[in-house]
Structure formats: C-alpha cells, structure tokens
Write a protein that holds these residues in place. Structure first.
Motif, short mmCIF file in Angstrom:
data_model
loop_
_atom_site.label_atom_id
_atom_site.label_comp_id
_atom_site.label_asym_id
_atom_site.label_seq_id
_atom_site.Cartn_x
_atom_site.Cartn_y
_atom_site.Cartn_z
N VAL A 93 0.89 -1.23 -0.06
CA VAL A 93 0.05 0.14 0.15
C VAL A 93 0.91 1.25 0.00
CG1 VAL A 93 -1.60 1.39 1.29
CG2 VAL A 93 -2.12 -1.08 1.14
N LEU A 94 0.69 1.96 -1.05
CA LEU A 94 1.53 3.29 -1.20
C LEU A 94 0.62 4.24 -0.76
CD1 LEU A 94 3.24 2.37 -4.34
CD2 LEU A 94 3.86 1.78 -2.15
N ALA A 95 0.84 5.00 0.25
CA ALA A 95 0.14 6.35 0.59
C ALA A 95 0.69 7.61 0.60
CB ALA A 95 -0.89 5.77 2.04
N GLY A 96 0.15 8.55 0.25
CA GLY A 96 0.86 9.91 0.58
C GLY A 96 0.63 10.61 1.95
N THR A 97 1.43 11.20 2.33
CA THR A 97 1.43 11.81 3.72
C THR A 97 1.99 13.13 3.59
OG1 THR A 97 2.09 11.52 5.91
CG2 THR A 97 3.57 10.82 4.42
N ARG A 98 1.28 14.18 4.43
CA ARG A 98 1.75 15.66 4.46
C ARG A 98 2.01 15.90 5.96
NH1 ARG A 98 0.03 18.38 -0.04
NH2 ARG A 98 -1.48 17.25 -1.35
N GLU A 99 3.04 16.72 6.02
CA GLU A 99 3.84 16.95 7.36
C GLU A 99 2.52 17.96 7.96
OE1 GLU A 99 7.32 19.77 9.05
OE2 GLU A 99 7.08 19.48 7.04
N GLY A 100 2.35 17.43 9.32
CA GLY A 100 1.32 18.07 10.19
C GLY A 100 0.14 17.28 10.27
N ARG A 101 -0.15 16.46 9.21
CA ARG A 101 -1.35 15.63 9.38
C ARG A 101 -1.12 14.15 9.71
NH1 ARG A 101 -4.30 17.46 3.40
NH2 ARG A 101 -4.07 19.54 3.73
N PRO B 266 6.41 19.56 -3.04
CA PRO B 266 6.12 20.19 -3.99
C PRO B 266 6.07 19.76 -5.57
CG PRO B 266 8.23 20.97 -3.14
CD PRO B 266 7.53 20.05 -2.35
N GLY B 267 6.88 18.65 -5.49
CA GLY B 267 7.17 18.14 -6.83
C GLY B 267 5.97 17.24 -7.36
N GLY B 268 6.28 16.64 -8.49
CA GLY B 268 5.11 15.68 -9.01
C GLY B 268 5.05 14.15 -8.01
N PHE B 269 3.78 13.98 -7.69
CA PHE B 269 3.63 12.97 -6.68
C PHE B 269 3.67 11.69 -7.52
CE2 PHE B 269 1.09 9.58 -4.28
CZ PHE B 269 2.25 9.56 -3.23
N GLY B 270 3.26 11.63 -8.84
CA GLY B 270 3.28 10.38 -9.75
C GLY B 270 4.57 9.98 -9.86
N GLU B 271 5.68 10.66 -10.08
CA GLU B 271 6.88 10.43 -10.39
C GLU B 271 7.42 9.51 -9.06
OE1 GLU B 271 11.22 12.01 -11.71
OE2 GLU B 271 9.54 13.47 -11.36
N ALA B 272 7.08 10.16 -7.70
CA ALA B 272 7.67 9.34 -6.49
C ALA B 272 6.75 8.02 -6.54
CB ALA B 272 7.24 10.26 -5.41
N LEU C 142 5.82 6.02 -9.08
CA LEU C 142 6.27 4.95 -9.89
C LEU C 142 7.75 4.59 -9.50
CD1 LEU C 142 5.89 3.46 -12.51
CD2 LEU C 142 6.66 5.60 -13.60
N ALA C 143 8.27 5.52 -8.89
CA ALA C 143 9.56 5.08 -8.41
C ALA C 143 9.73 4.20 -7.18
CB ALA C 143 10.43 6.40 -7.99
N LYS C 144 8.68 4.57 -6.20
CA LYS C 144 8.33 3.47 -5.22
C LYS C 144 8.09 2.04 -5.77
CE LYS C 144 8.71 2.49 -0.90
NZ LYS C 144 9.92 2.60 -0.34
N ALA C 145 7.10 2.09 -6.87
CA ALA C 145 6.78 0.83 -7.20
C ALA C 145 7.82 -0.13 -7.82
CB ALA C 145 5.70 1.17 -8.30
N HIS C 146 8.79 0.78 -8.57
CA HIS C 146 10.00 0.14 -9.01
C HIS C 146 10.92 -0.35 -7.89
CE1 HIS C 146 9.85 2.52 -13.04
NE2 HIS C 146 9.02 1.41 -13.22
N GLU C 147 11.04 0.38 -6.80
CA GLU C 147 12.09 -0.02 -5.82
C GLU C 147 11.51 -1.35 -5.17
OE1 GLU C 147 12.74 1.58 -1.21
OE2 GLU C 147 12.42 3.18 -2.88
N LEU C 148 10.16 -1.52 -5.15
CA LEU C 148 9.38 -2.73 -4.53
C LEU C 148 9.25 -3.81 -5.41
CD1 LEU C 148 6.75 -0.91 -2.59
CD2 LEU C 148 8.76 -1.76 -1.53
N GLU C 149 9.69 -3.49 -6.69
CA GLU C 149 9.68 -4.57 -7.96
C GLU C 149 8.37 -5.09 -7.97
OE1 GLU C 149 12.61 -7.83 -6.81
OE2 GLU C 149 14.34 -6.62 -7.31
N ALA C 150 7.22 -3.95 -8.01
CA ALA C 150 5.81 -4.33 -8.19
C ALA C 150 5.81 -4.79 -9.40
CB ALA C 150 5.07 -3.18 -7.92
#
Length: 248
Positions: free
Chosen positions: A162-170, A195-201, A203-211
């Motif tokens: 499960v890849l979930a985005g998180t924001r500081e303070g939440r 501030p950068g694109g979340f899609g790139e992060a 996809l990179a995490k999916a690659h790291e996990l070899e999904a």
C-alpha cells in the motif's frame, strides 16, 4: 459464473501484448472469458491476424475467447459493451495516437464505469504480473471502487504493498480497512507529498518494491467537453511501464 474481460484492440503493434495481458488477468480471475474487440476499422485484418496467432499459441490451460469487430458507432459500442464487462484491457495512449484512438481510450476509462487495465507498449517485464501488487491508496471513492473488484484477483499475490501519500502535520495513514477487513496481508509504505510531482515518486516506489502491477483511482475534469486528466493519472498514462488498473 465466469467474469468477462473486454480487451480493446486498435493498433496491430500492441495487439499481441494486450491479448497476453488479458489472458493473464483472466487467469487471475480464475478463468474469465476474454472478449477481443477490434476498434479500428482499417486495421481489422491485421488485428484478427494477431488474435489468431495468440489463440493458436500452445498453453497449458485453454483460454475462452471470442472475437468481435466494430466498424461504426465505435464509442457508443465500447461504452455499451464495456459496461457489461468485469474488466477492460487497453493499451496505454501513445504520443502519435490520433483523435479516434484517444477517444476510444477516454470512452473506456470514463464512460463504462469499469476497472480498466492500462498496458504499456512492448513486452511486459513480468508477463505473470499480479504477484507483487502495489496499491496507490487515497481515502476516496475512486480508489475504493478500483480496489474492491480487484481483491479477488490479487488474493494469490505474494506481496501487496500500500503506497500512501502523507503530508507534514497531518495524521499518517494506516493500512486501509477495506484490506484489513478482508484479511489481505499488505505492507504500508508512506510517501511524502511535496511540491514535486507525486506520480513520479509513486512510480519510483513501485519500481523499488519490484511491483509488477499498480492499482489506483483515476481522475479527470471536464470543461466544455475537453478532458484533462489529473496530475498523477496523467503521469502514469505517459510513463508507467507496468500494467496499471484504474477506474474512474
């Protein structure tokens, strides 16, 4: 009762890969029927040739498949046939796709209400995808509506992330209840949203996990009938190199 997978064929160069992806999805769905639909009138002979080659390939388990070709009212037919399917399989849009090809894709994603497996061009790195599944989780109806019909198909996955985005303070997200309630063993990975694109992060995490497969919601906005996909969805449609299951 068997499920139905509708695979939409438009370009001869992507047809065989799509049919193989549909066959794999059918296997994950315990032997679903594959309905191949040629949606490019000028390419029907080449698409039928690719279909015949795929069907004639040796395999351990027989595949249940049917062939159909469309010659007019293509968008309306896809909306109607797609709404009856359990899953739709279609090629990721290419830069040189013409307006008709892009309209077919938009119809499949936006007008059927069904989960759509978007397949990248070329040979899949893992043709036996569905073993290491990443879920881009966000607490909203789009994601839940995508994950629910896919739960049975990922029941035999070796790993679910499960890849979930998180924001500081939440508050940090946890493993979604939709998975916990169904005893899906999943590991949670938190990705900072900056501030950068979340899609790139993502996809990179999916690659790291070899999904080998990604499940996510899809988003769009319509202004005077001009559809503009949301940032993460747009990035995945431009760059994803693994099958992505979306639902609008």
């Amino acid at each position: 009762m068997s499920e139905v997978i509708l695979v939409i064929l438009q370009r001869p160069d992507t047809a065989l890969g799509l049919l193989r992806a549909a066959e794999r999805l059918a296997a994950l769905a315990n032997g679903a029927h594959v309905n191949a639909l040629a949606a490019a009138p000028t390419a029907v002979p080449a698409l039928k040739g690719a279909y015949n080659d795929w069907l004639a390939a040796p395999r351990a388990t027989a595949v249940h498949a049917h062939w159909h070709a469309l010659f007019d009212d293509i968008a309306a037919a896809i909306a109607e046939r797609g709404a009856r399917a359990d899953f739709i399989v279609i090629a990721r849009p290419a830069e040189d796709d013409d307006r008709a090809l892009r309209q077919v894709f938009r119809t499949a994603l936006l007008k059927t209400g069904r989960p759509v497996l978007v397949v990248p061009p070329g040979e899949l790195a893992r043709p036996d995808f569905g073993r290491r599944v990443a879920i881009a989780w966000r607490q909203d109806e789009h994601t839940a509506r995508t994950v629910l019909p896919a739960l049975r198909d990922i029941a035999h996955a070796e790993h679910v992330f499960v890849l979930a985005g998180t924001r500081e303070g939440r508050p940090a997200p946890s493993v979604p209840q939709i998975l916990a309630e169904r005893d899906v063993a999943a590991t949670l990975h938190l990705l900072p949203i900056g501030p950068g694109g979340f899609g790139e992060a993502l996809l990179a995490k999916a690659h790291e996990l070899e999904a080998d497969m990604l499940i996510m919601g899809a988003y769009s906005h319509s202004t005077l009938h001009n559809l503009v996909y949301g940032g993460v969805t747009r990035f995945m449609l431009d760059h994803a190199d693994l099958p992505v299951l979306m639902r609008y």
